[in-house]
Scaffold this active site. Sequence first.
Site, PDB file in Angstrom:
ATOM      1  N   GLY A 158       0.233 -16.779 -34.543  1.00  0.00           N
ATOM      2  CA  GLY A 158      -1.365 -17.123 -34.138  1.00  0.00           C
ATOM      3  C   GLY A 158      -1.237 -17.344 -32.427  1.00  0.00           C
ATOM      4  N   THR A 159      -0.419 -16.565 -31.665  1.00  0.00           N
ATOM      5  CA  THR A 159      -0.636 -16.936 -30.262  1.00  0.00           C
ATOM      6  C   THR A 159      -0.570 -15.397 -29.645  1.00  0.00           C
ATOM      7  OG1 THR A 159       0.631 -17.383 -28.354  1.00  0.00           O
ATOM      8  CG2 THR A 159       2.067 -16.798 -29.992  1.00  0.00           C
ATOM      9  N   SER A 160      -1.644 -15.575 -28.604  1.00  0.00           N
ATOM     10  CA  SER A 160      -1.685 -14.378 -27.829  1.00  0.00           C
ATOM     11  C   SER A 160      -0.413 -13.844 -27.006  1.00  0.00           C
ATOM     12  CB  SER A 160      -3.034 -14.274 -26.876  1.00  0.00           C
ATOM     13  OG  SER A 160      -2.890 -15.427 -25.995  1.00  0.00           O
TER      14      SER A 160
ATOM     15  N   ALA B  42      -3.063 -16.244 -40.734  1.00  0.00           N
ATOM     16  CA  ALA B  42      -1.895 -17.108 -40.929  1.00  0.00           C
ATOM     17  C   ALA B  42      -1.751 -18.159 -42.062  1.00  0.00           C
ATOM     18  CB  ALA B  42      -1.668 -18.037 -39.626  1.00  0.00           C
TER      19      ALA B  42
ATOM     20  N   CYS C  13      -5.202 -47.366 -17.319  1.00  0.00           N
ATOM     21  CA  CYS C  13      -3.945 -47.868 -17.553  1.00  0.00           C
ATOM     22  C   CYS C  13      -3.799 -49.264 -17.807  1.00  0.00           C
ATOM     23  CB  CYS C  13      -2.980 -47.380 -16.566  1.00  0.00           C
ATOM     24  SG  CYS C  13      -1.214 -47.985 -17.031  1.00  0.00           S
TER      25      CYS C  13
ATOM     26  N   CYS D 277       1.851 -44.546 -13.122  1.00  0.00           N
ATOM     27  CA  CYS D 277       3.067 -44.917 -13.530  1.00  0.00           C
ATOM     28  C   CYS D 277       3.478 -44.273 -14.842  1.00  0.00           C
ATOM     29  CB  CYS D 277       2.919 -46.436 -13.840  1.00  0.00           C
ATOM     30  SG  CYS D 277       1.823 -46.922 -15.366  1.00  0.00           S
TER      31      CYS D 277
ATOM     32  N   GLN E 202       2.402 -24.642 -29.166  1.00  0.00           N
ATOM     33  CA  GLN E 202       1.778 -24.664 -28.042  1.00  0.00           C
ATOM     34  C   GLN E 202       0.243 -25.497 -28.444  1.00  0.00           C
ATOM     35  OE1 GLN E 202       1.487 -20.561 -25.827  1.00  0.00           O
ATOM     36  NE2 GLN E 202       2.142 -20.126 -28.054  1.00  0.00           N
TER      37      GLN E 202
ATOM     38  N   HIS F 168       2.765 -28.172 -25.041  1.00  0.00           N
ATOM     39  CA  HIS F 168       1.764 -28.318 -24.201  1.00  0.00           C
ATOM     40  C   HIS F 168       1.136 -29.664 -24.417  1.00  0.00           C
ATOM     41  CE1 HIS F 168       1.106 -23.744 -23.712  1.00  0.00           C
ATOM     42  NE2 HIS F 168       2.165 -24.283 -22.770  1.00  0.00           N
TER      43      HIS F 168
ATOM     44  N   ASP G 185      -3.269 -29.967 -31.133  1.00  0.00           N
ATOM     45  CA  ASP G 185      -4.046 -30.503 -31.938  1.00  0.00           C
ATOM     46  C   ASP G 185      -3.631 -31.631 -32.771  1.00  0.00           C
ATOM     47  OD1 ASP G 185      -3.171 -29.004 -33.812  1.00  0.00           O
ATOM     48  OD2 ASP G 185      -4.598 -27.369 -33.542  1.00  0.00           O
TER      49      ASP G 185
HETATM   50  C1  BJW Z   1      -4.836 -15.607 -35.436  1.00  0.00           C
HETATM   51  C2  BJW Z   1      -5.861 -16.210 -36.243  1.00  0.00           C
HETATM   52  C3  BJW Z   1      -5.632 -16.452 -37.629  1.00  0.00           C
HETATM   53  C4  BJW Z   1      -6.829 -16.021 -34.621  1.00  0.00           C
HETATM   54  N1  BJW Z   1      -4.335 -15.982 -38.051  1.00  0.00           N
HETATM   55  N2  BJW Z   1      -3.684 -15.199 -35.974  1.00  0.00           N
HETATM   56  C5  BJW Z   1       4.557 -16.061 -15.180  1.00  0.00           C
HETATM   57  C6  BJW Z   1       3.408 -15.032 -15.367  1.00  0.00           C
HETATM   58  C7  BJW Z   1       2.220 -15.062 -15.309  1.00  0.00           C
HETATM   59  C8  BJW Z   1       1.602 -16.503 -15.176  1.00  0.00           C
HETATM   60  C9  BJW Z   1       2.444 -17.434 -15.149  1.00  0.00           C
HETATM   61  C10 BJW Z   1       3.685 -17.169 -15.145  1.00  0.00           C
HETATM   62  N3  BJW Z   1       4.255 -18.881 -15.013  1.00  0.00           N
HETATM   63  C11 BJW Z   1       3.397 -19.352 -14.878  1.00  0.00           C
HETATM   64  C12 BJW Z   1       2.123 -19.153 -15.084  1.00  0.00           C
HETATM   65  C13 BJW Z   1       0.756 -19.360 -14.762  1.00  0.00           C
HETATM   66  C14 BJW Z   1       0.262 -20.067 -16.041  1.00  0.00           C
HETATM   67  C15 BJW Z   1      -0.027 -19.014 -17.060  1.00  0.00           C
HETATM   68  O1  BJW Z   1       0.752 -18.484 -17.780  1.00  0.00           O
HETATM   69  N4  BJW Z   1      -1.129 -18.089 -16.685  1.00  0.00           N
HETATM   70  C16 BJW Z   1      -1.382 -17.069 -17.772  1.00  0.00           C
HETATM   71  C17 BJW Z   1      -2.604 -17.407 -18.323  1.00  0.00           C
HETATM   72  C18 BJW Z   1      -1.563 -15.724 -16.671  1.00  0.00           C
HETATM   73  N5  BJW Z   1       1.113 -20.958 -16.926  1.00  0.00           N
HETATM   74  C19 BJW Z   1       1.035 -22.244 -16.442  1.00  0.00           C
HETATM   75  O2  BJW Z   1       0.256 -22.638 -15.322  1.00  0.00           O
HETATM   76  C20 BJW Z   1       2.165 -23.126 -17.143  1.00  0.00           C
HETATM   77  N6  BJW Z   1       2.722 -24.081 -16.200  1.00  0.00           N
HETATM   78  C21 BJW Z   1       3.674 -23.387 -15.594  1.00  0.00           C
HETATM   79  O3  BJW Z   1       4.058 -22.602 -15.620  1.00  0.00           O
HETATM   80  O4  BJW Z   1       4.207 -24.345 -14.506  1.00  0.00           O
HETATM   81  C22 BJW Z   1       5.175 -23.854 -13.602  1.00  0.00           C
HETATM   82  C23 BJW Z   1       5.470 -24.940 -12.882  1.00  0.00           C
HETATM   83  C24 BJW Z   1       6.858 -25.185 -12.236  1.00  0.00           C
HETATM   84  C25 BJW Z   1       7.309 -26.112 -11.655  1.00  0.00           C
HETATM   85  C26 BJW Z   1       6.295 -26.967 -11.057  1.00  0.00           C
HETATM   86  C27 BJW Z   1       5.179 -26.994 -11.332  1.00  0.00           C
HETATM   87  C28 BJW Z   1       4.804 -25.742 -12.240  1.00  0.00           C
HETATM   88  C29 BJW Z   1       1.283 -24.160 -17.968  1.00  0.00           C
HETATM   89  C30 BJW Z   1       0.439 -23.663 -18.972  1.00  0.00           C
HETATM   90  C31 BJW Z   1      -0.566 -24.663 -19.925  1.00  0.00           C
HETATM   91  C32 BJW Z   1      -1.196 -23.982 -20.847  1.00  0.00           C
HETATM   92  N7  BJW Z   1      -2.333 -24.919 -21.166  1.00  0.00           N
HETATM   93  C33 BJW Z   1      -3.152 -24.727 -22.172  1.00  0.00           C
HETATM   94  C34 BJW Z   1      -4.264 -25.863 -22.205  1.00  0.00           C
HETATM   95  C35 BJW Z   1      -3.880 -27.090 -23.021  1.00  0.00           C
HETATM   96  C36 BJW Z   1      -4.850 -28.290 -23.082  1.00  0.00           C
HETATM   97  C37 BJW Z   1      -5.908 -27.815 -23.320  1.00  0.00           C
HETATM   98  O5  BJW Z   1      -6.145 -27.365 -24.687  1.00  0.00           O
HETATM   99  O6  BJW Z   1      -6.963 -28.559 -23.041  1.00  0.00           O
HETATM  100  O7  BJW Z   1      -2.621 -24.531 -23.350  1.00  0.00           O
HETATM  101  S1  BJW Z   1      -3.978 -23.221 -21.756  1.00  0.00           S
HETATM  102  C38 BJW Z   1      -4.031 -22.634 -23.390  1.00  0.00           C
HETATM  103  O8  BJW Z   1      -3.314 -21.445 -23.723  1.00  0.00           O
HETATM  104  C39 BJW Z   1      -3.441 -23.675 -24.220  1.00  0.00           C
HETATM  105  C40 BJW Z   1      -2.699 -22.995 -25.263  1.00  0.00           C
HETATM  106  O9  BJW Z   1      -1.441 -23.674 -25.751  1.00  0.00           O
HETATM  107  C41 BJW Z   1      -2.257 -21.759 -24.619  1.00  0.00           C
HETATM  108  C42 BJW Z   1      -1.876 -20.689 -25.279  1.00  0.00           C
HETATM  109  O10 BJW Z   1      -2.966 -20.225 -26.081  1.00  0.00           O
HETATM  110  P1  BJW Z   1      -2.678 -19.725 -27.502  1.00  0.00           P
HETATM  111  O11 BJW Z   1      -2.148 -20.583 -28.630  1.00  0.00           O
HETATM  112  O12 BJW Z   1      -1.850 -18.227 -27.326  1.00  0.00           O
HETATM  113  O13 BJW Z   1      -4.222 -19.216 -27.971  1.00  0.00           O
HETATM  114  P2  BJW Z   1      -4.964 -17.762 -27.689  1.00  0.00           P
HETATM  115  O14 BJW Z   1      -6.474 -18.152 -27.835  1.00  0.00           O
HETATM  116  O15 BJW Z   1      -4.607 -17.297 -26.445  1.00  0.00           O
HETATM  117  O16 BJW Z   1      -4.615 -16.973 -28.931  1.00  0.00           O
HETATM  118  C43 BJW Z   1      -4.903 -16.963 -30.307  1.00  0.00           C
HETATM  119  C44 BJW Z   1      -4.060 -16.034 -31.115  1.00  0.00           C
HETATM  120  O17 BJW Z   1      -4.501 -16.402 -32.431  1.00  0.00           O
HETATM  121  C45 BJW Z   1      -4.777 -14.517 -30.822  1.00  0.00           C
HETATM  122  O18 BJW Z   1      -3.794 -13.482 -30.495  1.00  0.00           O
HETATM  123  C46 BJW Z   1      -5.634 -14.219 -32.043  1.00  0.00           C
HETATM  124  O19 BJW Z   1      -5.682 -13.029 -32.466  1.00  0.00           O
HETATM  125  C47 BJW Z   1      -4.857 -15.098 -33.046  1.00  0.00           C
HETATM  126  N8  BJW Z   1      -5.434 -15.493 -34.321  1.00  0.00           N
HETATM  127  N9  BJW Z   1      -7.154 -16.403 -35.636  1.00  0.00           N
HETATM  128  C48 BJW Z   1      -3.577 -15.506 -37.168  1.00  0.00           C
HETATM  129  N10 BJW Z   1      -6.254 -16.982 -38.442  1.00  0.00           N
END
Ligand code: BJW
Length: 253
Positions: A200-202, A244, A160, A135, A106, A124, A109
Amino acid sequence: MPAKSRLSIDEVRHRLADAASVVVLTGAGISAESGVPTYRGTGGLWKNFRAQDLATLEAFDRDPALVWGWYRNRRRALLDCKPNPAHRALAAAAVNPERELIVITQNIDGLHTIAGLADPLEIHGNIWREKCVRCRHRVDRTADYTARRVPAEDAPPPKCPGCDDLLRPDVVWFGEQLDPLLLDSAFRAAEACDVMLVVGTSCEVHPAALIPLVARKAGACLVEINLEPTPLTERCDASLFAPAGQTVPELFG
Ligand code: BJW
């Protein structure tokens, strides 16, 4: 569906050694030890910035300069971040000819690639790429930033080269669809693997959070590596609560 029994780290190592196919789903936590901020939790990006102001198409349409300023700052900060032992262990494990290993990330970086991993499924997107809002032409800025050709703080949003409309970061914002081909590949890999590591994902963001559930339903051994419990923990065969950068190399060593 609660896991039947919890495996020890040694048992997980054996499962990995015996597996023909391993899939690893990574999130921001795998890059935390490289100095990349996570999104949620202490110091997370969404604790300091509002996602709806910066990581949606509506925000970009409203104020592209603001959004570009934020992404360019993040790119600058990322220039100082290097792959850590977890990225490197996965890259090394992926070239073992006796076992298929696919990384679905996800993270935007690019650190898996910099560590030497070929073709991670970056569901992502990638912060170093840009795409045209009209385009869909794509531009890769990796070489520019690596050579420290970094735009000025107040530079206007890039255009672009093909159609002169705005370029945007090639990342997936909230409310946007993930690339259907990439997502299909991710779900297929999950359905076919023997072991899935979730590192490392929530597990809060969909549809990525469904990928481990698909693997589990298809019979894979599900192992989570995190610092704390997640919504997936109850469904895992093992939850290894340790950094991790320490745990991933231990599993593949
Ligand atoms: C360690 C550690 C160490 C720390 N060792 N561990 C169904 C249910 C509910 C909601 C939705 C659903 N379907 C869609 C949604 C809406 C939404 C969503 O999920 N919202 C929820 C937040 C409620 N999803 C979307 O909008 C997605 N699109 C979609 O579903 O489209 C449908 C569609 C269909 C048809 C037409 C149109 C639309 C898109 C999601 C995009 C996510 N984008 C981001 C930003 C990327 C760009 C940027 O960076 O600027 O992606 S948000 C952000 O969260 C980023 C990440 O990839 C993503 C996940 O985060 P991640 O990696 O889990 O990080 P953290 O911080 O949450 O967790 C870190 C973890 O590491 C923690 O657990 C720590 O404990 C741990 N940790 N140090 C091991 N050393």
